[in-house]
Motif scaffolding. Structure first.
Motif, mmCIF file in Angstrom:
data_model
loop_
_atom_site.group_PDB
_atom_site.id
_atom_site.type_symbol
_atom_site.label_atom_id
_atom_site.label_comp_id
_atom_site.label_asym_id
_atom_site.label_seq_id
_atom_site.Cartn_x
_atom_site.Cartn_y
_atom_site.Cartn_z
ATOM 1 N N ALA A 16 67.874 29.151 51.858
ATOM 2 C CA ALA A 16 67.374 29.793 53.071
ATOM 3 C C ALA A 16 66.778 28.781 54.040
ATOM 4 O O ALA A 16 66.718 29.046 55.244
ATOM 5 C CB ALA A 16 66.325 30.841 52.709
ATOM 6 N N GLN A 17 66.360 27.624 53.578
ATOM 7 C CA GLN A 17 65.732 26.626 54.428
ATOM 8 C C GLN A 17 66.735 25.594 54.945
ATOM 9 O O GLN A 17 66.880 25.416 56.134
ATOM 10 C CB GLN A 17 64.605 25.913 53.671
ATOM 11 C CG GLN A 17 63.900 24.834 54.461
ATOM 12 C CD GLN A 17 63.170 25.355 55.676
ATOM 13 O OE1 GLN A 17 62.750 26.514 55.717
ATOM 14 N NE2 GLN A 17 63.016 24.531 56.666
ATOM 15 N N CYS A 18 67.444 24.924 54.046
ATOM 16 C CA CYS A 18 68.308 23.812 54.450
ATOM 17 C C CYS A 18 69.774 24.205 54.611
ATOM 18 O O CYS A 18 70.546 23.472 55.214
ATOM 19 C CB CYS A 18 68.188 22.651 53.466
ATOM 20 S SG CYS A 18 68.796 23.013 51.806
ATOM 21 N N GLY A 19 70.179 25.338 54.065
ATOM 22 C CA GLY A 19 71.548 25.809 54.209
ATOM 23 C C GLY A 19 72.549 25.187 53.259
ATOM 24 O O GLY A 19 73.731 25.472 53.344
ATOM 25 N N LEU A 20 72.100 24.347 52.341
ATOM 26 C CA LEU A 20 73.001 23.728 51.377
ATOM 27 C C LEU A 20 73.323 24.709 50.249
ATOM 28 O O LEU A 20 72.490 25.540 49.893
ATOM 29 C CB LEU A 20 72.373 22.469 50.784
ATOM 30 C CG LEU A 20 72.188 21.303 51.745
ATOM 31 C CD1 LEU A 20 71.459 20.169 51.038
ATOM 32 C CD2 LEU A 20 73.518 20.820 52.266
ATOM 33 N N PRO A 21 74.526 24.619 49.702
ATOM 34 C CA PRO A 21 74.870 25.513 48.590
ATOM 35 C C PRO A 21 74.141 25.118 47.318
ATOM 36 O O PRO A 21 73.925 23.937 47.059
ATOM 37 C CB PRO A 21 76.375 25.329 48.435
ATOM 38 C CG PRO A 21 76.671 24.003 49.015
ATOM 39 C CD PRO A 21 75.651 23.773 50.091
ATOM 40 N N MET A 22 73.719 26.099 46.546
ATOM 41 C CA MET A 22 73.098 25.836 45.247
ATOM 42 C C MET A 22 73.815 26.679 44.218
ATOM 43 O O MET A 22 74.201 27.815 44.476
ATOM 44 C CB MET A 22 71.609 26.127 45.274
ATOM 45 C CG MET A 22 71.214 27.493 45.719
ATOM 46 S SD MET A 22 69.444 27.661 45.753
ATOM 47 C CE MET A 22 69.301 29.208 46.605
ATOM 48 N N GLU A 34 66.140 36.687 42.923
ATOM 49 C CA GLU A 34 64.953 36.327 43.693
ATOM 50 C C GLU A 34 64.980 34.890 44.212
ATOM 51 O O GLU A 34 64.166 34.538 45.058
ATOM 52 C CB GLU A 34 63.703 36.510 42.819
ATOM 53 C CG GLU A 34 63.531 37.929 42.329
ATOM 54 C CD GLU A 34 62.468 38.049 41.272
ATOM 55 O OE1 GLU A 34 61.687 37.100 41.091
ATOM 56 O OE2 GLU A 34 62.436 39.100 40.600
ATOM 57 N N VAL A 35 65.888 34.071 43.726
ATOM 58 C CA VAL A 35 65.951 32.661 44.125
ATOM 59 C C VAL A 35 66.428 32.567 45.564
ATOM 60 O O VAL A 35 67.479 33.105 45.925
ATOM 61 C CB VAL A 35 66.902 31.873 43.192
ATOM 62 C CG1 VAL A 35 67.074 30.449 43.684
ATOM 63 C CG2 VAL A 35 66.376 31.878 41.776
ATOM 64 N N ARG A 36 65.643 31.877 46.417
ATOM 65 C CA ARG A 36 65.991 31.727 47.826
ATOM 66 C C ARG A 36 66.102 30.271 48.253
ATOM 67 O O ARG A 36 66.807 29.962 49.209
ATOM 68 C CB ARG A 36 64.936 32.414 48.699
ATOM 69 C CG ARG A 36 64.903 33.910 48.529
ATOM 70 C CD ARG A 36 63.863 34.588 49.406
ATOM 71 N NE ARG A 36 63.997 34.168 50.785
ATOM 72 C CZ ARG A 36 62.964 34.003 51.612
ATOM 73 N NH1 ARG A 36 61.749 34.199 51.206
ATOM 74 N NH2 ARG A 36 63.162 33.616 52.854
ATOM 75 N N PHE A 37 65.369 29.393 47.575
ATOM 76 C CA PHE A 37 65.317 27.993 47.971
ATOM 77 C C PHE A 37 65.859 27.099 46.866
ATOM 78 O O PHE A 37 65.710 27.395 45.691
ATOM 79 C CB PHE A 37 63.876 27.593 48.295
ATOM 80 C CG PHE A 37 63.240 28.462 49.343
ATOM 81 C CD1 PHE A 37 63.626 28.375 50.664
ATOM 82 C CD2 PHE A 37 62.279 29.383 49.004
ATOM 83 C CE1 PHE A 37 63.048 29.185 51.635
ATOM 84 C CE2 PHE A 37 61.689 30.194 49.955
ATOM 85 C CZ PHE A 37 62.082 30.090 51.280
ATOM 86 N N CYS A 38 66.453 25.974 47.249
ATOM 87 C CA CYS A 38 67.069 25.082 46.278
ATOM 88 C C CYS A 38 66.055 24.165 45.615
ATOM 89 O O CYS A 38 66.320 23.634 44.538
ATOM 90 C CB CYS A 38 68.166 24.260 46.946
ATOM 91 S SG CYS A 38 67.610 23.177 48.263
ATOM 92 N N SER A 39 64.893 23.967 46.224
ATOM 93 C CA SER A 39 63.919 23.024 45.671
ATOM 94 C C SER A 39 62.506 23.388 46.121
ATOM 95 O O SER A 39 62.304 24.212 47.019
ATOM 96 C CB SER A 39 64.243 21.607 46.130
ATOM 97 O OG SER A 39 64.096 21.508 47.534
#
Length: 51
Positions: A16-22, A34-39
């Motif tokens: 949701a922040q950087c737009g990179l695929p995870m 519930e996971v929204r952010f990669c780090s």
């Protein structure tokens, strides 16, 4: 014992922040919806961006 899955067969989302695929991780198994952010860095940046 279940067969191993290929990395290409695992579910993925975009951060949701950087737009990179995870890609799905075992430690996210129970909370994948519930996971929204990669780090932690992206989570902190998103938290700091809100007023």
């Amino acid at each position: 014992m279940p067969k191993m899955k290929k990395k290409g067969d695992l579910p993925s989302k975009t951060c949701a922040q950087c737009g990179l695929p995870m890609v799905w991780r075992k430690k996210w198994e129970k909370v994948w919806d519930e996971v929204r952010f990669c780090s932690d860095r992206c989570r902190a940046a998103a938290k700091g961006a809100k007023p």
